[in-house]
Design a protein around this motif. Structure first.
Motif, short mmCIF file in Angstrom:
data_model
loop_
_atom_site.label_atom_id
_atom_site.label_comp_id
_atom_site.label_asym_id
_atom_site.label_seq_id
_atom_site.Cartn_x
_atom_site.Cartn_y
_atom_site.Cartn_z
N SER A 235 -7.45 -0.93 -3.37
CA SER A 235 -6.03 -1.04 -3.06
C SER A 235 -5.33 -1.73 -4.23
CB SER A 235 -5.83 -1.87 -1.79
OG SER A 235 -6.26 -3.21 -1.99
N TRP A 236 -4.00 -1.67 -4.24
CA TRP A 236 -3.23 -2.34 -5.28
C TRP A 236 -3.47 -3.85 -5.25
CZ3 TRP A 236 -0.72 -0.35 -9.32
CH2 TRP A 236 -0.37 1.00 -9.29
N GLN B 37 5.35 -0.04 -7.77
CA GLN B 37 4.04 -0.56 -8.16
C GLN B 37 3.71 -0.21 -9.60
OE1 GLN B 37 2.13 1.42 -4.92
NE2 GLN B 37 2.07 -0.41 -3.63
N ILE C 72 -6.78 4.43 -6.45
CA ILE C 72 -6.14 3.52 -5.50
C ILE C 72 -5.69 4.32 -4.30
CG2 ILE C 72 -4.32 1.81 -5.16
CD1 ILE C 72 -4.33 1.37 -8.17
N LYS C 73 -6.27 4.02 -3.15
CA LYS C 73 -6.01 4.81 -1.96
C LYS C 73 -5.01 4.18 -1.02
CE LYS C 73 -10.18 7.60 -1.55
NZ LYS C 73 -11.28 8.03 -0.66
N GLN C 74 -4.69 2.93 -1.24
CA GLN C 74 -3.78 2.27 -0.30
C GLN C 74 -2.61 1.66 -1.06
OE1 GLN C 74 -5.51 0.47 3.01
NE2 GLN C 74 -3.98 -1.11 3.27
N SER C 75 -1.40 2.03 -0.67
CA SER C 75 -0.19 1.54 -1.33
C SER C 75 0.34 0.31 -0.62
CB SER C 75 0.87 2.64 -1.38
OG SER C 75 0.45 3.70 -2.20
N LEU D 268 -3.77 8.07 -7.89
CA LEU D 268 -3.07 7.37 -6.82
C LEU D 268 -2.87 8.26 -5.60
CD1 LEU D 268 -0.30 5.73 -9.05
CD2 LEU D 268 -2.52 4.77 -8.40
N ARG E 87 -0.24 8.46 -2.72
CA ARG E 87 1.06 8.06 -2.19
C ARG E 87 1.48 6.64 -2.60
NH1 ARG E 87 3.18 11.25 2.03
NH2 ARG E 87 1.91 13.09 2.42
N PRO E 88 1.55 6.37 -3.89
CA PRO E 88 1.98 5.04 -4.33
C PRO E 88 3.49 4.89 -4.22
CG PRO E 88 1.71 6.45 -6.21
CD PRO E 88 1.31 7.28 -5.02
N HIS E 89 3.96 3.67 -4.33
CA HIS E 89 5.38 3.40 -4.49
C HIS E 89 5.66 3.28 -5.98
CE1 HIS E 89 5.67 2.77 -0.20
NE2 HIS E 89 4.77 1.81 -0.25
N PHE F 212 2.24 12.08 -4.11
CA PHE F 212 3.31 11.15 -3.75
C PHE F 212 3.97 11.61 -2.46
CE2 PHE F 212 5.35 14.50 -6.10
CZ PHE F 212 6.61 14.64 -5.54
#
Length: 339
Positions: free
Chosen positions: A195-196, A246, A216-219, A239, A241-243, A266
């Protein structure tokens, strides 16, 4: 021109041997003649060994290992099906692996805590180790930090490791790094299934990091943002679905970043992805960048949202779309060649 194999300089043979697995070298070249026997027992030989099942005990098989000096082993690995064999090999022989540079380990659930202790002890006996890869794909208990002894050593002033590759499923809970120390040696990091928040926790302990790649699987929300990594030059991310914020935070953390690769998918629900100015802010001052993100919409409401963006961004070279009923797809692509 050399007329026989023995006429080639020893340095050329040592170079050739770096491309051949250690067992194959011994089986092919031992007992041929005095020239090759001298090569196999030379201090300049670097062997790349893949441990087998019958080589995990204290007493090694006599036939093959009589020609192998443990001090000549440069890299050590094992197949996943025989993961436990390497652990036992390290248990009995770590103190002799004084020139080992690279170690690749698989871990299983069975006897996990015991094996972590064995590996941690082994690492402390291998002063030349620079590269370690650890893979553990079973589910974690979020209430227990099974990796604490191992990670505490890797992130300590005693560790000689410069490159780490961790393949853990650690994106459902936060890592506990309170007992870890700032690493004075770690320069390269590969981290998968995280995760981030976990990533930034590790980055806070790697001030000399030069390059890292991560899946990275968790945003999640980044908790630790007060980091400055002046040595960080290269980042490669996959990634889910990141923001976009980030990525902006990551850029702030690495003021001297030169190369950024971002791939994955995304969410069309986040308008920031379709803001060209925000993308330019993220990609500003980079010597090389590559962005390749995609999304798709299934429901009519999601399709309508995406169609509105398609209408607004029509003609932009970094945005493309395709429709394959019943889904509508969109793609965001930036490269340093075209922007």
């Amino acid at each position: 021109m050399p007329s026989t194999a023995e006429d080639l300089p020893s340095e050329i043979w040592f170079y050739i041997f770096t491309f051949i697995e250690g067992h194959d070298i011994v089986q092919s070249f031992s007992s041929l003649n005095s020239f090759f026997n001298s090569l196999l027992h030379s201090q300049y030989l670097q062997l790349h060994i893949r441990i087998k099942k019958n080589e995990s005990n204290k007493r090694l098989p006599l036939l093959t290992w009589s020609h192998i000096d443990l001090r000549n082993i440069y890299s050590l690995s094992v197949g996943q099906r025989k993961a436990n064999c390497l652990i036992q090999f390290l248990r009995w022989n770590a103190s002799y692996l004084i020139c080992l540079r690279s170690l690749s380990i698989y871990l299983r659930k069975s006897k996990f805590d015991n094996y972590i202790q064995i590996i941690t002890s082994a690492l402390q006996q291998m002063p030349s180790l620079r590269n370690i890869r650890i893979k553990y794909t079973a589910q974690f208990n979020p209430d227990i930090d099974h990796f604490e002894p191992l990670m505490t050593y890797i992130f300590s002033t005693k560790s000689t490791i410069q490159k780490c590759s961790f393949d853990f499923r650690m994106f459902h809970y936060n890592m506990i790094v309170s007992k870890w120390s700032i690493s004075p040696t770690l320069k390269y990091l590969n981290f998968y299934n995280t995760s981030w928040n976990n990533l930034f926790s590790i980055l806070s302990l790697t001030p000399y990091l030069y390059s890292f790649q991560a899946l990275i699987k968790q945003s999640d929300t980044i908790l630790n943002k007060d980091i400055v990594l002046t040595h960080l030059k290269k980042v490669n991310l996959y990634l889910v679905r990141p923001h976009l914020i980030q990525l902006e935070m990551l850029k702030d953390v690495a003021p001297n970043l030169e190369s950024l690769q971002v791939q994955g998918n995304f969410s069309s629900k986040h308008p920031a992805y379709f803001n060209e100015n925000l993308w330019y802010k993220v990609l500003n001052n980079l010597k090389y960048f590559y962005v390749n993100l995609s999304t798709y919409s299934e429901s009519n409401s999601e399709k309508q949202v995406l169609r509105d963006y398609i209408l607004d961004l029509n003609g932009k070279g970094w945005f493309t779309w395709e429709e394959h009923i019943p889904n509508l797809y969109a793609f965001i692509k930036f490269t340093s060649v075209t922007i």
